[in-house]
Design an enzyme around this catalytic site. Sequence first.
Site, PDB file in Angstrom:
ATOM      1  N   LEU A  65     -22.346  27.301  51.175  1.00  0.00           N
ATOM      2  CA  LEU A  65     -21.388  27.485  52.277  1.00  0.00           C
ATOM      3  C   LEU A  65     -20.416  26.319  52.390  1.00  0.00           C
ATOM      4  O   LEU A  65     -19.456  26.381  53.146  1.00  0.00           O
ATOM      5  CB  LEU A  65     -22.138  27.681  53.597  1.00  0.00           C
ATOM      6  CG  LEU A  65     -22.936  28.993  53.683  1.00  0.00           C
ATOM      7  CD1 LEU A  65     -23.721  29.061  54.991  1.00  0.00           C
ATOM      8  CD2 LEU A  65     -22.015  30.199  53.558  1.00  0.00           C
ATOM      9  N   HIS A  99     -33.342  24.400  39.943  1.00  0.00           N
ATOM     10  CA  HIS A  99     -32.185  24.714  39.099  1.00  0.00           C
ATOM     11  C   HIS A  99     -32.584  24.228  37.703  1.00  0.00           C
ATOM     12  O   HIS A  99     -32.554  23.033  37.418  1.00  0.00           O
ATOM     13  CB  HIS A  99     -30.960  23.964  39.633  1.00  0.00           C
ATOM     14  CG  HIS A  99     -29.753  24.005  38.748  1.00  0.00           C
ATOM     15  ND1 HIS A  99     -28.568  24.544  39.145  1.00  0.00           N
ATOM     16  CD2 HIS A  99     -29.545  23.552  37.484  1.00  0.00           C
ATOM     17  CE1 HIS A  99     -27.675  24.428  38.164  1.00  0.00           C
ATOM     18  NE2 HIS A  99     -28.258  23.822  37.146  1.00  0.00           N
ATOM     19  N   HIS A 117     -31.466  31.375  39.772  1.00  0.00           N
ATOM     20  CA  HIS A 117     -30.535  31.982  38.802  1.00  0.00           C
ATOM     21  C   HIS A 117     -31.009  31.989  37.344  1.00  0.00           C
ATOM     22  O   HIS A 117     -30.397  31.361  36.477  1.00  0.00           O
ATOM     23  CB  HIS A 117     -29.147  31.347  38.898  1.00  0.00           C
ATOM     24  CG  HIS A 117     -29.117  29.844  39.073  1.00  0.00           C
ATOM     25  ND1 HIS A 117     -29.809  28.974  38.252  1.00  0.00           N
ATOM     26  CD2 HIS A 117     -28.461  29.077  39.980  1.00  0.00           C
ATOM     27  CE1 HIS A 117     -29.555  27.726  38.650  1.00  0.00           C
ATOM     28  NE2 HIS A 117     -28.753  27.773  39.694  1.00  0.00           N
ATOM     29  N   ASN A 158     -22.568  27.999  36.347  1.00  0.00           N
ATOM     30  CA  ASN A 158     -23.748  27.293  35.867  1.00  0.00           C
ATOM     31  C   ASN A 158     -24.998  27.877  36.534  1.00  0.00           C
ATOM     32  O   ASN A 158     -25.099  27.824  37.742  1.00  0.00           O
ATOM     33  CB  ASN A 158     -23.622  25.794  36.196  1.00  0.00           C
ATOM     34  CG  ASN A 158     -24.729  24.983  35.555  1.00  0.00           C
ATOM     35  OD1 ASN A 158     -25.491  25.495  34.736  1.00  0.00           O
ATOM     36  ND2 ASN A 158     -24.828  23.735  35.954  1.00  0.00           N
ATOM     37  N   ASP A 199     -25.866  33.100  44.406  1.00  0.00           N
ATOM     38  CA  ASP A 199     -25.283  31.816  43.985  1.00  0.00           C
ATOM     39  C   ASP A 199     -23.790  31.796  44.321  1.00  0.00           C
ATOM     40  O   ASP A 199     -22.960  31.298  43.552  1.00  0.00           O
ATOM     41  CB  ASP A 199     -25.521  31.535  42.493  1.00  0.00           C
ATOM     42  CG  ASP A 199     -25.276  30.064  42.149  1.00  0.00           C
ATOM     43  OD1 ASP A 199     -25.000  29.266  43.063  1.00  0.00           O
ATOM     44  OD2 ASP A 199     -25.362  29.724  40.952  1.00  0.00           O
TER      45      ASP A 199
END
Lengths: 429, 198, 309
Positions: A59, A177, A230, A276, A303
Amino acid sequence: MTTYLIQGAAIGAGAPTDLLLRDGVIAETGTGLSAAGAERIDAGGLVALPGFVDLHTHLRQPGREDAETVETGSMAAALGGYTAVCAMANTDPVADTAGVVEQVWRLGQEAGLVDVQPVGAITVGLAGERLAELGAMAESAARVRMFSDDGHCLADPALMRRALEYVKAFGGIIAQHAEEPRLTQGAQMNEGVQSARLGLTGWPAVAEEAIIARDALLAGHVGSRLHVCHVSTAGSVEIIRWAKSKGWQVTAEVTPHHLLLTDELAGGYDPVFKVNPPLRTAEDVGALREGLADGTIDVVATDHAPHTREDKECEWGCARPGMLGLETALGVVAEAMISTGLLDWDGVADRMSTAPARIAGLSGHGRRLETGAPANLVLVDPAAPWTVRADELASISRNTPYAGLRLPARPVATFLRGHATVLDGKGQW
Amino acid sequence: MTPAYRTPADPAEPALGSPPRTILDEADLARIVDRIAHQILEKTEGAADTVLLGIPTRGSHLARRLGERIAAFAGSPIPVGALDVTLYRDDLRLRGARALEHTDLPPGGIDGQHVVLVDDVLFSGRTVRAALDALSDLGRPRAVQLAVLVDRGHRELPIRADYVGKNLPTSLAENVEVLLREVDGRDAVQLADRRDSR
Amino acid sequence: MIRHLLSAADLGRDDALLVLDTAIEMAATASRSVKKLPTLRGRTVVNLFYEDSTRTRISFEAAAKRLSADVINFSAKGSSVSKGESLKDTALTLQAMGADAVVIRHPESGAPYRLAQWLDGVVINAGDGTHEHPTQALLDAYTMRSRLGRIDGLRVTIVGDVLHSRVARSNVLLLDTLGAEVTLVAPPTLLPVGVEAWPATVSYDLDAVLPKSDVVMMLRVQRERMNDSYFPTQREYSRRYGLDVRRLGALPEHAIVMHPGPMNRGMEIAPQVADSPRSTIVEQVSNGVSVRMAVMYLLLGGSGSKENS
């Protein structure tokens, strides 16, 4: 407070039903319902799903309010059918203290369009060197349960182990990540045929897979909860499938863009396709769809990563990675999973609402649409093809990779605890 | 521009206009080359210190033919070369960059020589203007003359030919087509509707 | 003809041969008393160089000036670029200045593609990151053709840091278009993952390939690779992949040795080899001007015409 009578919406893959939303809850379900004074919504042909929950949203506030704010991101989320989003910690200042996560949480409350659940940083300043005050963030008004250094990989295996262990005390989860930093130095796109042709430094699949394998082993070893952000490669899906077969508490998400787009899009060097982890090959896309269909991958998470024009209208190598995702997620998932028959609408409800709500510990979200449940829901038109226009998105930023693309379905109404945040596809603000 | 004599064509048929009219045939061409060869010999006092430079593509072939005839009449060879003027044209922007032809100067060069430029058709004069510019970058001829097979008029520059095979009044809606054995398999000059006006 | 020259892959066989044929005529003008041609009079060519490359810039500058274009050199140093002006803003500035062509050298792969989206003029890639350097490939092909009479069927061996080489990428593409057989020789660390999709054969053994080569093209080894474990030491690299006098002797008699420059003498190429009659290194430089004249003439000569728009 308006009472809404939704008439004739299919509940997921089920039969048409009426839903009466009153006082923030689903007051009644059934057929042929009537209620005096209720605003009636003809939902014939629409699908009612529990409001979507995004485990992975940027955000940008505080710090990059020129790219997105909690308020504009909340608008985008509501239009995308979301009732809750998890705001990632890589803000400026980083959300690594109780103060920052409470600020973000309050901004979300003030916007009042979705529940903004802050994610806390694992390490101070996302630097990967020492743990942030995870317990303080958990006890704050924001009640943080998910922690992530997203944008950065927590590469130090000993620190990763400590983090996984430490959050067990308050039911926390570490969202990683997965990107081995030494293997991705200067990396610009998926390493393979396309990167070789384009002369862009490759981001090899192994850099993701090696970290996922290590973290799964660590999570198994210390008996803690790991969430993999992700997931982008076929190999990662295999490793997660294996980790789950061991009974370890490993969950995973895939983004809409990794379900639809491939690295061939880098061919024109337009950084709107730079992200990414990077867009991978068609083979990876196929494996990710299968993994999502069979439950190896638990969740679709956007994402959503707004970036200003300056950060995208430049050379590929100078551009920031990331794509908008909130407003297009449902349409992309419909294209990738529904149109292909890999998931039905109950499956979409699970991957976009129930599973992410469970992982994030958001008990008011992701509930079955039955009497007594909080009225957090979305009405989807499953047959409303629309063309994505970057300028029509609610985000401040314009970095959608789908501009000009036709998507088969879209949310038309969203309700947060009985309040309509979106009606007829238009924001109610 | 549509020629006035064209009748409305059946839409099913390709709009070809009238068939080309032959103005000069093979024998005419041979006679003209012989005549110009004699004229050059006369005007240049036996082609002493004279160089023929053809402007590609067809001008080069005409220059070679003229050279052969002059050599036959005078009993001694005359230097013949080619001068591509594409890089000197003023209409590149209008007509687009095109492939270059080979420029080939005789070993003795052009300094102090009578240069006879040879081209197939003299029209606006712009090609000759470009050739004069190109020549001045290649050396300093004593004098420059111009020989053309056909002068079709419509000059846009103050240029005239010293040797003309045939003066051929034309309308702008017409095209003069010079066919040469070396390029086209036969010798002829014909008049056709302008292709790009169809 | 194509609108921009961004990649050697933009050139089909006919276009590539047109450039090479045109370059022959351009080269012929270099021996004249007046070398300047009026062809691009009134056109503005901007050399936009974000990397120091004096030799490439001078080559393009000479080519443009021979064709009478006005040349503006815009280098990153001493311009607003070093103050952080974006490529897009620079493009808009050049557009406003009426640049008919922009020759761009940039450290980021793909920068010329971005520029081409923001400019109306012709964009010529003079080397972008580790992507391509199409005019280098054209001048290399020109050199091969002038030395060996043809390109079709030539066996061309490219040796060295293929991974980071824009020269290698452009050469592989152009040589394939023109019918040559390319072999890439490098330590496996300096070949890209994905090289198997290139129209070229890969070998790790230089000595095995040399006797079957009509052309050997040595690539420069950048200083920064030497400290990043792509190979153990300069000495070992030189021994395994350098072109020394002994290896020169293993080549067929007619074979030529090429190098895009600047050379690391004693590293990828021995001084005696670089200076031998088989070396085309000096010719490559002069051929560069002719080839770039041809490219500018063909891309720019007709720009503004209906045919090209």
